[in-house]
Design an enzyme around this catalytic site. Sequence first.
Site, PDB file in Angstrom:
ATOM      1  N   HIS A  95       0.852  -1.071   0.182  1.00  0.00           N
ATOM      2  CA  HIS A  95       0.030   0.067  -0.045  1.00  0.00           C
ATOM      3  C   HIS A  95       0.995   1.212   0.144  1.00  0.00           C
ATOM      4  CE1 HIS A  95      -4.023   1.761   1.449  1.00  0.00           C
ATOM      5  NE2 HIS A  95      -3.240   2.885   0.918  1.00  0.00           N
TER       6      HIS A  95
ATOM      7  N   ASN B 251      -4.707   6.362  -7.207  1.00  0.00           N
ATOM      8  CA  ASN B 251      -5.067   7.559  -7.308  1.00  0.00           C
ATOM      9  C   ASN B 251      -4.121   8.760  -7.618  1.00  0.00           C
ATOM     10  OD1 ASN B 251      -3.547   7.116  -4.703  1.00  0.00           O
ATOM     11  ND2 ASN B 251      -5.151   8.458  -3.524  1.00  0.00           N
TER      12      ASN B 251
ATOM     13  N   ASP C 102       0.811   2.429   4.020  1.00  0.00           N
ATOM     14  CA  ASP C 102       0.136   3.718   3.323  1.00  0.00           C
ATOM     15  C   ASP C 102       0.969   4.904   3.034  1.00  0.00           C
ATOM     16  OD1 ASP C 102      -2.113   5.119   2.271  1.00  0.00           O
ATOM     17  OD2 ASP C 102      -3.045   5.065   4.173  1.00  0.00           O
TER      18      ASP C 102
ATOM     19  N   HIS D 269       3.885  14.256   0.693  1.00  0.00           N
ATOM     20  CA  HIS D 269       2.984  15.582   0.351  1.00  0.00           C
ATOM     21  C   HIS D 269       3.997  16.495   0.562  1.00  0.00           C
ATOM     22  CE1 HIS D 269      -1.105  14.072   0.503  1.00  0.00           C
ATOM     23  NE2 HIS D 269      -0.973  13.521   1.540  1.00  0.00           N
TER      24      HIS D 269
END
Length: 430
Positions: A59, A93, A304, A308
Amino acid sequence: MILLKHGHVVDPSQELDKVADILIAEGRIQAVGENLDAVGAQVVDLTGMVVMPGLIDMHVHLREPGREDKETVLTGTQAAVHGGFTSIACMPNTTPVADNEAVIESVLYKAGKAGLADVYPIACITKGQKGEELTEMLLLHQAGAVAFSDDGRTVQHSGVMRRAMDYSKALNGLLISHCEDEDLLGSGVMNEGIVSTELGLGGIPNAVEDLIIARDLMLAKLTGCRVHIAHVSTAGGVELIKKAKEEGVRVTAETTPHHLCLTDEAVRGYDTNTKVNPPLRTEADRQAVFQGLKQGIIDCISTDHAPHTAQEKEVEYIYAANGISGLETAVPLIWSNFVMKGQLTPLEMVRAMSKRPAEILGIERGTLMQGAVADITILDPKTEKAVDKRKFYSKGKNTPFEGQQLCGWPVMVLKDGRIVLENGVLCEKE
């Protein structure tokens, strides 16, 4: 030819947990045993080190295409190897999302060009991740997608999700579910409870996650589809998965290092690096999730990894992006907080971070058996050092663990029998 000598070998596929040597040639493991020797081999003394199958993270968000300011396939795979991972599965995504063959093929091409960790793309369940129209799942599967997910968003319509499961089952595919009821979510930004009330932040109740977990488990039971529940964070979710497994539902599940190590108490001080989705929960939830992992209800640990830019985190808490840059801290976090404290055995850790992810994704990795691909991760179990985001290979420096003193850092990684990390530093590509 490389001969790894005197390392403490941990391999749950063989229930190995002892000092042994490993001989590698032509990219594969030739032998595992004591007092091995080989004329002309490069000998590496690993006395005091822990040797395990290459770790697998199922992930990861690589951001490319479209958000190369956050991460690229190259920097993401560099971060993976630096963190001890030889294989990663990347979520769809991106911008544009991975709902077509071109995006899947592009990611695979760039991963091959980088020549570091193997990358296994995950394709969208629905076109544009809008939750309305199914993607061409067969074509995406043939292009190289190992699973399907709308991660970052939930397929809200049960009818659409049922059809997705029907198609996925026909492919013997895997559906990865991001569980979040958007109607109930509202304007929440952290776990709903005492801490959110005291901080004056909108709360996200456990039911936001539990409702969709329950729905997708019921649909998996109805269709016979293999479903994997992403980033489980609630006690209720663990109980739902436990019951489903007892009923024979084909379900697996993961949790993250941050949900194992932190609670909503970490949000005090409004550090936006603690803002994640699903949110950090209570101590009772954290304990339940850990016990779920210990008991095998939760199958694996996934980072995960969500890099950013600084600009997306250096804002008010309610406006900050969700996510932690997790590839480069996961291994020492689990080793220091659980293995060193005797809460997990090394075998249990490697099972959750290599063997089970390989089995769930259906890839021939996660083992040190003779003949296996020589993907190997080597940790220093004792040397302590602080998390330093400035040394991350990832473009994402968003970590709530900055400055924490941890042990169990990866010091060497072999990929296909080639040393790609040495003394904790990436090797130059040949």
